[in-house]
Structure formats: structure tokens, C-alpha cells
Design a protein around this motif. Structure first.
Motif, PDB file in Angstrom:
ATOM      1  N   GLU A  45       1.109  -1.241  -0.087  1.00  0.00           N
ATOM      2  CA  GLU A  45       0.059   0.036  -0.235  1.00  0.00           C
ATOM      3  C   GLU A  45       1.054   1.310  -0.132  1.00  0.00           C
ATOM      4  O   GLU A  45       0.926   1.987  -1.093  1.00  0.00           O
ATOM      5  CB  GLU A  45      -0.973  -0.231   1.396  1.00  0.00           C
ATOM      6  CG  GLU A  45      -1.713   0.930   1.373  1.00  0.00           C
ATOM      7  CD  GLU A  45      -2.741   0.751   2.788  1.00  0.00           C
ATOM      8  OE1 GLU A  45      -2.908  -0.269   2.939  1.00  0.00           O
ATOM      9  OE2 GLU A  45      -2.904   1.480   3.505  1.00  0.00           O
ATOM     10  N   PHE A  58       8.313  -2.066   3.595  1.00  0.00           N
ATOM     11  CA  PHE A  58       8.288  -3.114   4.368  1.00  0.00           C
ATOM     12  C   PHE A  58       9.479  -3.653   5.277  1.00  0.00           C
ATOM     13  O   PHE A  58      10.010  -4.682   5.227  1.00  0.00           O
ATOM     14  CB  PHE A  58       7.776  -4.598   3.563  1.00  0.00           C
ATOM     15  CG  PHE A  58       6.448  -4.458   2.994  1.00  0.00           C
ATOM     16  CD1 PHE A  58       5.548  -4.772   3.730  1.00  0.00           C
ATOM     17  CD2 PHE A  58       6.281  -3.951   1.614  1.00  0.00           C
ATOM     18  CE1 PHE A  58       4.193  -4.821   3.402  1.00  0.00           C
ATOM     19  CE2 PHE A  58       4.912  -3.968   1.296  1.00  0.00           C
ATOM     20  CZ  PHE A  58       3.784  -4.215   2.237  1.00  0.00           C
ATOM     21  N   ASN A  84       5.490  -0.457  -3.345  1.00  0.00           N
ATOM     22  CA  ASN A  84       4.260  -0.040  -2.918  1.00  0.00           C
ATOM     23  C   ASN A  84       3.452   0.872  -3.871  1.00  0.00           C
ATOM     24  O   ASN A  84       4.219   1.515  -4.804  1.00  0.00           O
ATOM     25  CB  ASN A  84       4.544   0.948  -1.708  1.00  0.00           C
ATOM     26  CG  ASN A  84       4.634   0.310  -0.356  1.00  0.00           C
ATOM     27  OD1 ASN A  84       3.914  -0.697   0.129  1.00  0.00           O
ATOM     28  ND2 ASN A  84       5.716   0.509   0.326  1.00  0.00           N
ATOM     29  N   HIS A 161      -3.074  -8.280   3.175  1.00  0.00           N
ATOM     30  CA  HIS A 161      -1.917  -7.370   3.387  1.00  0.00           C
ATOM     31  C   HIS A 161      -1.284  -8.030   4.827  1.00  0.00           C
ATOM     32  O   HIS A 161      -2.112  -8.507   5.681  1.00  0.00           O
ATOM     33  CB  HIS A 161      -2.316  -6.063   3.709  1.00  0.00           C
ATOM     34  CG  HIS A 161      -1.289  -5.182   3.704  1.00  0.00           C
ATOM     35  ND1 HIS A 161      -0.380  -5.090   4.991  1.00  0.00           N
ATOM     36  CD2 HIS A 161      -0.603  -4.088   3.003  1.00  0.00           C
ATOM     37  CE1 HIS A 161       0.460  -4.170   4.834  1.00  0.00           C
ATOM     38  NE2 HIS A 161       0.357  -3.661   3.635  1.00  0.00           N
TER      39      HIS A 161
END
Ligand code: URA
Length: 203
Positions: A45, A58, A84, A161
């Protein structure tokens, strides 16, 4: 130009693009990272607190889960590419808005074109919506979808997610199960792309 050089140039262009939303004194660009020849391109995201601090995607709790789950299928983080849909942290980790996702889209598409992965794994609903608009993640997670993306064949595998997996045990189970399908999905693509005996002049 090599892929590494092309990616560095793309990153530089993003650094210099003052029209991009979410750029503030407190946010820093979080570009994608990983193997430029990866067969698996993961797209989440947007950066959170830790990602903004380190300038890497991440790297917080969700990222640690992603790393651990990759290891369960024999892969290291360095083997894949991780990215992302938006590249600056939305304030207070709010959801990215459609106009923000749209502003980053040309850059994301160029990144995908450079990496040219056979499989794109979407993490969460925002990246899923880019490739499979109108779908519900609860219905389609873990299923491969073959489609043309900018004229190229690509398989999209929508997944939950990892942050959602950390919040609910049932989602965690699905997340881990869905990962286990990836080696087989890759194997099938390789088989399909293997030249037929007649193409190799063997028949
Ligand atoms: N969540 C995301 O979607 N992306 C990150 O980079 C970190 C957390």
C-alpha cells in the motif's frame, strides 16, 4: 542501460518530481527494492512509520512477517522485489486516496516494466484494485489471474496485506496458505513458457 541503472534513474526522477502528493518535510521517498530480475514482484500500500524512517519498503512488523513467510517457501527477501502503490507515507498511516494512487501510477508502471516480472503479488486491497478493480479480497485471495498488463502477459496473485494477517488469526492462516501456492504458480508459468520440441527444431 542495465535494469539497476534504469531503476536508479526512475528513483531520481521521483525524487525530483515536486508534483507528487504526500511529499512533506516529514516524509521521505520509499522506492522499491530487491532483485531487479525477480520472478515475484510484491506490491503493498504505502510506507508506514518505520519505512519512512529508513527509506525502505516493508521494514516494520508487516515486513518482518513478509520476510518470514517468504522463508517458508525457500525464498529470501533479496530474491524478490518489494514495492508500494504510493511512495511517501500518508499522514497517520491513513489509507491512500485515489488521486494519490493515480499520481504514483506512471512510476509504478515503469518500475514493473523494468523488472518485467512473470508474477505480481498484490498485498492488500489498494494494490489489488490496480489490477483487479471491483473485486473483493476475501473472495479472490490466493487465486492466480492471467492478464495483459501494458501489452505483456502477467499473472496477478492477490493476497491479504501482512498487517491484516497480524491483526487476525484467520487472516494469518490464509496469508500463510496463499504463499504456499506461489512455487507451483511459478512452476506452471515456466512450463508454459518452455519452447515446444518443434520450436527447438527437434521434431
Ligand atoms: N505496509 C505497506 O503497505 N507497505 C510498506 O512498505 C509497509 C507497510
Amino acid at each position: 542501460m542495465s535494469k539497476v541503472e534504469e531503476l536508479a534513474r526512475l528513483k531520481q526522477e521521483m525524487e525530483e518530481d515536486t508534483s507528487l502528493p504526500l511529499r512533506t518535510n516529514e516524509t521521505r521517498l520509499v522506492f522499491g527494492e530487491g532483485n531487479p530480475d525477480a520472478e515475484l514482484y510484491f506490491i503493498g500500500e504505502g510506507p508506514g512509520f518505520n519505512e519512512n524512517l529508513q527509506g525502505r519498503p516493508f521494514v516494520g512488523q508487516a515486513g518482518k512477517l513478509l520476510n518470514r513467510t517468504l522463508e517458508t517457501i525457500g525464498l529470501k527477501r533479496e530474491d524478490v522485489y518489494i514495492s508500494n502503490v504510493v511512495r511517501f507515507r500518508p499522514p497517520g498511516n491513513r489509507d491512500p486516496e485515489p488521486h494519490e494512487i493515480a499520481a504514483f501510477q506512471p512510476y509504478v508502471d515503469r518500475e514493473i516494466e523494468i523488472i518485467n516480472p512473470p508474477v505480481i503479488v498484490t498485498l492488500g486491497r489498494f494494490s489489488m484494485g490496480k489490477f483487479l478493480p471491483g473485486e473483493r479480497i476475501s473472495q479472490i485471495h490466493g487465486k492466480p489471474y492471467e492478464l495483459k498488463w501494458n501489452g505483456k502477459d502477467v499473472t496477478i496473485v492477490p493476497m491479504y496485506h501482512p498487517a491484516a494477517a497480524l491483526r487476525a488469526g484467520a487472516v494469518m492462516q490464509q496469508f500463510v496458505e496463499d504463499f504456499k501456492k506461489l512455487p507451483q504458480i511459478l512452476e506452471k508459468i515456466k512450463e508454459k513458457n518452455q519452447p515446444k520440441p518443434e520450436q527447438m527444431g527437434l521434431v
